[in-house]
Design a protein around this motif. Structure first.
Motif, PDB file in Angstrom:
ATOM      1  N   ILE A  27       0.688  -1.142   0.077  1.00  0.00           N
ATOM      2  CA  ILE A  27       0.148  -0.139   0.044  1.00  0.00           C
ATOM      3  C   ILE A  27       1.035   1.399   0.083  1.00  0.00           C
ATOM      4  O   ILE A  27       0.783   2.196  -0.931  1.00  0.00           O
ATOM      5  CB  ILE A  27      -1.078  -0.210   1.257  1.00  0.00           C
ATOM      6  N   LYS A  28       1.895   1.097   0.614  1.00  0.00           N
ATOM      7  CA  LYS A  28       2.813   2.454   0.993  1.00  0.00           C
ATOM      8  C   LYS A  28       3.328   2.615  -0.516  1.00  0.00           C
ATOM      9  O   LYS A  28       3.566   3.895  -0.998  1.00  0.00           O
ATOM     10  CB  LYS A  28       4.110   2.058   1.734  1.00  0.00           C
ATOM     11  N   ARG A  29       3.964   1.685  -1.228  1.00  0.00           N
ATOM     12  CA  ARG A  29       4.365   1.541  -2.533  1.00  0.00           C
ATOM     13  C   ARG A  29       3.337   2.273  -3.620  1.00  0.00           C
ATOM     14  O   ARG A  29       3.727   3.026  -4.208  1.00  0.00           O
ATOM     15  CB  ARG A  29       4.886   0.424  -2.877  1.00  0.00           C
ATOM     16  N   LYS A  30       2.289   1.634  -3.369  1.00  0.00           N
ATOM     17  CA  LYS A  30       0.986   1.953  -4.276  1.00  0.00           C
ATOM     18  C   LYS A  30       1.030   3.394  -4.282  1.00  0.00           C
ATOM     19  O   LYS A  30       0.683   4.335  -5.249  1.00  0.00           O
ATOM     20  CB  LYS A  30      -0.206   1.135  -3.914  1.00  0.00           C
ATOM     21  N   GLU A  31       0.810   3.956  -3.047  1.00  0.00           N
ATOM     22  CA  GLU A  31       0.447   5.387  -2.754  1.00  0.00           C
ATOM     23  C   GLU A  31       1.581   6.371  -3.157  1.00  0.00           C
ATOM     24  O   GLU A  31       1.495   7.601  -3.478  1.00  0.00           O
ATOM     25  CB  GLU A  31       0.582   5.625  -1.004  1.00  0.00           C
ATOM     26  N   SER A  32       2.937   5.865  -3.236  1.00  0.00           N
ATOM     27  CA  SER A  32       3.833   6.574  -3.807  1.00  0.00           C
ATOM     28  C   SER A  32       4.101   6.415  -5.284  1.00  0.00           C
ATOM     29  O   SER A  32       4.725   7.480  -5.963  1.00  0.00           O
ATOM     30  CB  SER A  32       5.502   5.953  -3.178  1.00  0.00           C
ATOM     31  N   GLY A  33       2.870   6.179  -5.949  1.00  0.00           N
ATOM     32  CA  GLY A  33       2.775   6.384  -7.251  1.00  0.00           C
ATOM     33  C   GLY A  33       3.135   5.332  -8.250  1.00  0.00           C
ATOM     34  O   GLY A  33       3.389   5.408  -9.444  1.00  0.00           O
ATOM     35  N   TYR A  34       3.175   3.966  -7.724  1.00  0.00           N
ATOM     36  CA  TYR A  34       3.393   2.814  -8.606  1.00  0.00           C
ATOM     37  C   TYR A  34       2.263   1.975  -8.919  1.00  0.00           C
ATOM     38  O   TYR A  34       1.439   1.628  -7.882  1.00  0.00           O
ATOM     39  CB  TYR A  34       4.511   1.844  -7.956  1.00  0.00           C
ATOM     40  N   ASP A  35       2.392   1.238 -10.110  1.00  0.00           N
ATOM     41  CA  ASP A  35       1.118   0.292 -10.723  1.00  0.00           C
ATOM     42  C   ASP A  35       2.115  -1.202  -9.921  1.00  0.00           C
ATOM     43  O   ASP A  35       3.319  -1.422 -10.371  1.00  0.00           O
ATOM     44  CB  ASP A  35       1.166   0.141 -11.861  1.00  0.00           C
ATOM     45  N   LEU A  85      -5.123  -6.879   1.210  1.00  0.00           N
ATOM     46  CA  LEU A  85      -5.452  -5.563   0.444  1.00  0.00           C
ATOM     47  C   LEU A  85      -6.678  -5.198   0.397  1.00  0.00           C
ATOM     48  O   LEU A  85      -6.976  -4.091   0.750  1.00  0.00           O
ATOM     49  CB  LEU A  85      -4.509  -5.878  -0.806  1.00  0.00           C
ATOM     50  N   LYS A  86      -7.591  -6.119  -0.051  1.00  0.00           N
ATOM     51  CA  LYS A  86      -9.036  -5.387  -0.162  1.00  0.00           C
ATOM     52  C   LYS A  86      -9.556  -5.042   1.388  1.00  0.00           C
ATOM     53  O   LYS A  86     -10.193  -3.967   1.486  1.00  0.00           O
ATOM     54  CB  LYS A  86      -9.976  -6.310  -0.633  1.00  0.00           C
ATOM     55  N   ASP A  87      -9.180  -5.862   2.328  1.00  0.00           N
ATOM     56  CA  ASP A  87      -9.508  -5.681   3.653  1.00  0.00           C
ATOM     57  C   ASP A  87      -9.024  -3.981   4.154  1.00  0.00           C
ATOM     58  O   ASP A  87      -9.751  -3.405   4.993  1.00  0.00           O
ATOM     59  CB  ASP A  87      -9.267  -6.824   4.599  1.00  0.00           C
ATOM     60  N   MET A  88      -7.939  -3.816   3.729  1.00  0.00           N
ATOM     61  CA  MET A  88      -7.299  -2.527   3.827  1.00  0.00           C
ATOM     62  C   MET A  88      -7.809  -1.330   3.051  1.00  0.00           C
ATOM     63  O   MET A  88      -7.270  -0.262   3.108  1.00  0.00           O
ATOM     64  CB  MET A  88      -5.728  -2.636   4.059  1.00  0.00           C
ATOM     65  N   GLY A  89      -8.721  -1.721   2.112  1.00  0.00           N
ATOM     66  CA  GLY A  89      -9.289  -0.703   1.227  1.00  0.00           C
ATOM     67  C   GLY A  89      -8.743  -0.498   0.072  1.00  0.00           C
ATOM     68  O   GLY A  89      -8.895   0.413  -0.726  1.00  0.00           O
ATOM     69  N   TYR A  90      -7.950  -1.443  -0.271  1.00  0.00           N
ATOM     70  CA  TYR A  90      -7.466  -1.213  -1.787  1.00  0.00           C
ATOM     71  C   TYR A  90      -7.907  -2.434  -2.607  1.00  0.00           C
ATOM     72  O   TYR A  90      -7.816  -3.667  -2.274  1.00  0.00           O
ATOM     73  CB  TYR A  90      -5.763  -1.175  -1.581  1.00  0.00           C
ATOM     74  N   ASP A  91      -7.808  -2.105  -3.973  1.00  0.00           N
ATOM     75  CA  ASP A  91      -8.629  -3.080  -4.940  1.00  0.00           C
ATOM     76  C   ASP A  91      -7.203  -3.956  -5.205  1.00  0.00           C
ATOM     77  O   ASP A  91      -6.137  -3.439  -5.551  1.00  0.00           O
ATOM     78  CB  ASP A  91      -9.161  -2.423  -6.158  1.00  0.00           C
ATOM     79  N   ALA A  92      -7.303  -5.109  -5.137  1.00  0.00           N
ATOM     80  CA  ALA A  92      -6.559  -6.144  -5.568  1.00  0.00           C
ATOM     81  C   ALA A  92      -6.899  -7.405  -6.196  1.00  0.00           C
ATOM     82  O   ALA A  92      -8.550  -7.608  -6.075  1.00  0.00           O
ATOM     83  CB  ALA A  92      -5.701  -6.624  -4.564  1.00  0.00           C
ATOM     84  N   ILE A  93      -6.386  -8.114  -7.124  1.00  0.00           N
ATOM     85  CA  ILE A  93      -6.865  -9.282  -7.724  1.00  0.00           C
ATOM     86  C   ILE A  93      -5.803 -10.225  -7.628  1.00  0.00           C
ATOM     87  O   ILE A  93      -4.733 -10.313  -8.013  1.00  0.00           O
ATOM     88  CB  ILE A  93      -7.547  -8.941  -9.174  1.00  0.00           C
TER      89      ILE A  93
END
Ligand code: ASP
Ligand code: MG
Length: 401
Positions: A27-35, A85-93
């Motif tokens: 999540i941290k990495r995602k927030e820093s702007g990465y796919d 991840l979903k539980d923490m509010g981020y979409d994942a598959i």
């Protein structure tokens, strides 16, 4: 947005808590702007446990079914991580190898990746999902699940990075790559960089941090690979293309392997046919020999030595019996307490004198070696295992490793 492939090995996802903490890091990495594309291994020792279960059912379990079984380890981790991840509010598959478009040969338990239909992954990235992929597996042309061989998740990760044209980060339980084993030489320094070629030399010599195939793939497609501790708190090591001028050091790595034994065949009648015959038979018996040396002929006879994996000992004994019937005067000696010490460094391509310094270390410390071989970036010696630690420490000191 930039894409990055990350891989988390078995120890990094060994428990539910660890899976949750990986999710937080993502999540941290995602927030820093990465796919993010994330490849996971099976939790802890799951793969070993599954293999043991199969062996309890059958001495020789069907390889197709074994792949069905082993692939579940990675599926378990990927689905749990996506749930976290979903539980923490981020979409994942979570995707199996098949769902991620990973196509392999139909060689069960040791398939190679043929291609990846990467549009599937790209599609999910476009939907802004964190894509979690089960490592170490794919699908063959018959639609059967295959696995890539032990440690294969590294290969899955690097192959995906190659297809996505992005860097690959491998998170594991070591802080990166050391030039020399810190357990033997506590002053060992962690490397900031190592080239693909050096890493390949070191990996095949027994530095087991990353799967060799993954490094080969990285080198082929020029994927920068970063290896670091799964906490993400310490800087790890980059494996990438380097040129000599970037690396001031002559020697990057020092490895030792006790996996080989040394066979000496004394009193071989010196003619090419005879010697050819020995090496032909070794080849036919699939004995993978490494170092070879031969003495100068004396009265028409030579001594030949070679090293081979200890695993091949039984085959070698068979061969020795066969040779003794054909060449009656030979005497064979098999030595198991030997160690192969190798120093590796790109700098050797351009700088001379490395061998001279090594010979001096051996002479000054009364270490006897039996064989020497060199490649463009490596020098290897066989020594007695009793001298192993001394040799490692003295060489590491000499080259300030
Ligand atoms: N789980 C597989 C193994 O233990 C693959 C991997 O971890 O890379 O070999
Ligand atoms: Mg591994």
């Amino acid at each position: 947005m930039s894409i990055v492939v990350q891989k988390y090995g078995g120890t990094s996802v060994a428990s539910i808590d660890k899976i949750k903490s990986v999710a937080k890091k993502l999540i941290k990495r995602k927030e820093s702007g990465y796919d993010l594309v994330v490849v996971v291994s099976a939790m802890g020792k799951t793969t070993d446990t599954l293999i043991e279960m199969a062996k309890k059912i059958s001495d020789n379990p069907s390889k197709r079914e074994l792949d069905m079984l082993l692939s579940t380890g990675e599926q378990m981790t990927s689905s749990l991580l996506a749930m976290a991840l979903k539980d923490m509010g981020y979409d994942a598959i979570a995707l199996t190898g098949f769902q991620a478009g990973i196509k392999t040969e139909d060689k069960h338990t040791k398939a190679s990746i043929l291609d990846i239909e990467i549009k599937k992954v790209r599609h999910h990235l476009k939907e802004d999902k964190i894509v979690i992929i089960a490592g170490f597996q794919g699908i063959d042309e018959n639609g059967d699940i295959t696995t890539l061989g032990r440690g294969g998740s590294d290969t899955t990760a690097v192959a995906l990075a190659a297809k996505l044209d992005c860097p690959c980060e491998i998170y594991t339980d070591v802080e990166g790559i050391y030039g020399v084993d810190p357990r033997i030489y506590p002053n060992a320094k962690k490397l900031d960089y190592i080239s693909y070629d050096e890493m390949l030399e070191m990996a095949s010599l027994g530095a087991k941090v990353i799967e060799t195939r993954a490094v080969e793939l990285g080198s082929k497609y020029q994927v920068p690979i970063y290896i670091a501790l799964n906490t993400g708190l310490v800087t790890g090591t980059y494996i990438k293309e380097l040129n000599e001028s970037m690396e001031k050091k002559v020697v990057t790595g020092l490895t030792a392997s006790d996996d080989d034994l040394m066979v000496t065949i004394n009193n071989v009648l010196y003619n090419t046919k005879n010697i050819c015959y020995i090496f032909n038979r070794l080849g036919e018996m699939d004995i993978n020999i490494d170092m070879i040396s031969q003495t100068a002929p004396i009265h028409g006879y030579v001594n030949i030595s070679f090293t081979a994996p200890k695993e091949s000992k039984d085959l070698i004994i068979d061969l020795v019996q066969e040779l003794k019937r054909k060449m009656r005067e030979i005497k064979v000696d098999i030595q198991e307490d030997i160690t192969k010490i190798s120093v590796v460094g790109l700098g050797m391509r351009t700088q001379s004198g490395v061998a001279a310094r090594l010979f001096k270390v051996f002479a000054d410390n009364d270490i006897h070696f039996k064989q020497v071989t060199t490649s463009e970036i490596r020098i290897s010696y066989t020594i007695n295992t009793t001298d192993k630690e001394k040799a490692i420490v003295k060489i590491a000191e000499e080259f300030n490793m």
